[in-house]
Design an enzyme around this catalytic site. Structure first.
Site, PDB file in Angstrom:
ATOM      1  N   PRO A  83      39.118 -42.036  -0.397  1.00  0.00           N
ATOM      2  CA  PRO A  83      39.140 -41.536   0.979  1.00  0.00           C
ATOM      3  C   PRO A  83      40.566 -41.482   1.502  1.00  0.00           C
ATOM      4  O   PRO A  83      41.422 -42.260   1.086  1.00  0.00           O
ATOM      5  CB  PRO A  83      38.314 -42.582   1.742  1.00  0.00           C
ATOM      6  CG  PRO A  83      37.483 -43.249   0.692  1.00  0.00           C
ATOM      7  CD  PRO A  83      38.317 -43.250  -0.549  1.00  0.00           C
ATOM      8  N   CYS A  84      40.837 -40.571   2.428  1.00  0.00           N
ATOM      9  CA  CYS A  84      42.216 -40.373   2.879  1.00  0.00           C
ATOM     10  C   CYS A  84      42.485 -40.981   4.248  1.00  0.00           C
ATOM     11  O   CYS A  84      43.582 -40.844   4.779  1.00  0.00           O
ATOM     12  CB  CYS A  84      42.574 -38.897   2.918  1.00  0.00           C
ATOM     13  SG  CYS A  84      41.557 -37.936   4.064  1.00  0.00           S
TER      14      CYS A  84
END
Length: 377
Positions: A83-84
């Site tokens: 995830p960013c």
């Protein structure tokens, strides 16, 4: 390079969509790491020769837990889709800030195991996040670690690679310097030949008046080549259980035309959901919209219900012998979070071809630093 199976370490593996493509391409997926137990159970059930590790990749000790798990085995490729969220902008040169914990897990794994290559998958927005600074941080960090980093020129569209879904994702592929730079595979399908929703799921039982069982029988023969491919190793039908909607919900769904959404509902109907993806009915002659982790917003092109887990798995290109474990909510989340195996397969094969071309001399491997050295620049 293809004389032996390349060993793959899959971080943030989920149920194993990314790994499935690499397995189908002939790699050895040695270990899948994730923090969700139900997803790991699905991963292990379907990847019997792979090991799994329940670990929090935001913690420093996770990398050593991985090292203990794999022992003396060589890691050839690290893959994953972290995830960013949480990216900070403390510097434009790298992403080595402690708040970037999830991406840092990939950085630490590559630094620790020194693979020949790595692959990172993420949402399209990663390319433009903070005006592209995050994308450049990722490139800079891995190039400083000794890798030539290639970024997909634009988000890869799953439908271009035989997946019946308009899903877009960005990919970063790093190749160890000395082995050239990776080139992304050309599409295998054109818009005129995209696999459609009907071609993907029309053979499955309707479940229009029944909910079905977790394990069931097929009622029809395959109606398309894609369905033949989906069913090739499966004699039973798994995860094809319909949701028990209220009569009111079914009535509202019935008002949405094929390919339509909430904008096509009569005034005053379906007002509880009015956002972009609300009340979206798939079109039988087109690929689906992006499969998400829920199951309340998209509907079957013909029946007045949400797709079953198996229908969404088909639209993600999971074959029918891939069984999902857990509650229905967990199964839907696993399907929605996954990289489509057919898209992964195309990337995995392209990486194999890259190394085979390097080995055979068909691909020049000199990078800019080597050329500068030879030219005394």
């Amino acid at each position: 390079m293809s004389e032996k199976q390349l060993n793959v370490l899959d971080l943030f593996c989920g149920c194993g969509g990314l790994s499935q493509g690499f397995l189908d391409a002939g790699y050895n997926v040695m270990l899948g790491v994730d923090f969700e137990e139900a997803a790991l159970k699905t991963f292990k059930y379907n990847h019997e020769t792979s090991d799994v590790l329940l670990a929090d990749l935001s913690k420093d000790e996770a990398i050593e837990e991985i090292a203990d798990k794999i022992g003396d085995q060589k890691v050839d490729i690290v893959i994953g889709g972290p995830p960013c969220q949480g990216f900070s902008l403390t510097g434009s040169r790298d992403i080595n800030d402690t708040r970037n914990t999830l991406y840092l897990a990939v950085v630490k794994a590559v630094r620790r195991f020194k693979p020949k290559a790595f692959l990172i998958e993420n949402v399209p927005g990663i390319a433009t996040l903070y005006n592209g600074i995050v994308k450049q941080q990722i490139i800079n960090t891995f190039e400083d670690m000794g890798y030539n980093v290639s970024v997909s020129p634009k988000p890869l569209l799953a439908a271009d690679y035989g997946v019946p879904q308009m899903r877009k994702r960005m990919f970063f592929v790093g190749i160890e310097k000395g082995y050239g730079s990776f080139e992304f595979p050309e599409p295998t399908h054109t818009p005129e030949r995209y696999v459609t929703c009907s071609e993907a799921i029309s053979d499955l039982p309707s479940r229009d008046e029944e909910f079905g069982e977790e394990v069931d029988n097929y009622e029809k023969k395959p109606q398309s080549l894609y369905q033949e491919f989906m069913r090739q190793n499966s004699k039973k039908l798994y995860n094809h259980v319909a949701t028990n909607h209220t009569e009111h919900v079914k009535w509202v769904i019935s008002q949405v035309p094929e390919g339509g959404n909430h904008k096509d509902l009569p005034p005053g109907i379906g007002d509880s959901r009015k956002f972009n993806e609300a009340w979206t009915r798939y079109h039988s002659k087109k690929p689906s919209r992006t499969i998400d982790t829920g199951h309340r917003n998209h509907f079957h092109y013909k029946y007045n219900r949400v797709p079953t887990v198996r229908e969404n798995a088909r639209l993600q290109s999971f074959r029918d012998d891939f069984v999902f474990i857990g509650t229905r909510t967990q199964q839907n989340r696993q399907v929605g979070n996954a990289v489509p195996p057919l898209l992964s397969l195309n990337l995995a094969k392209a990486i194999l071809r890259h190394f085979d071309d390097v080995k055979s001399g068909r691909r020049k491997v000199k990078d800019l630093e080597q050329l500068n050295l030879e030219l005394n620049i």
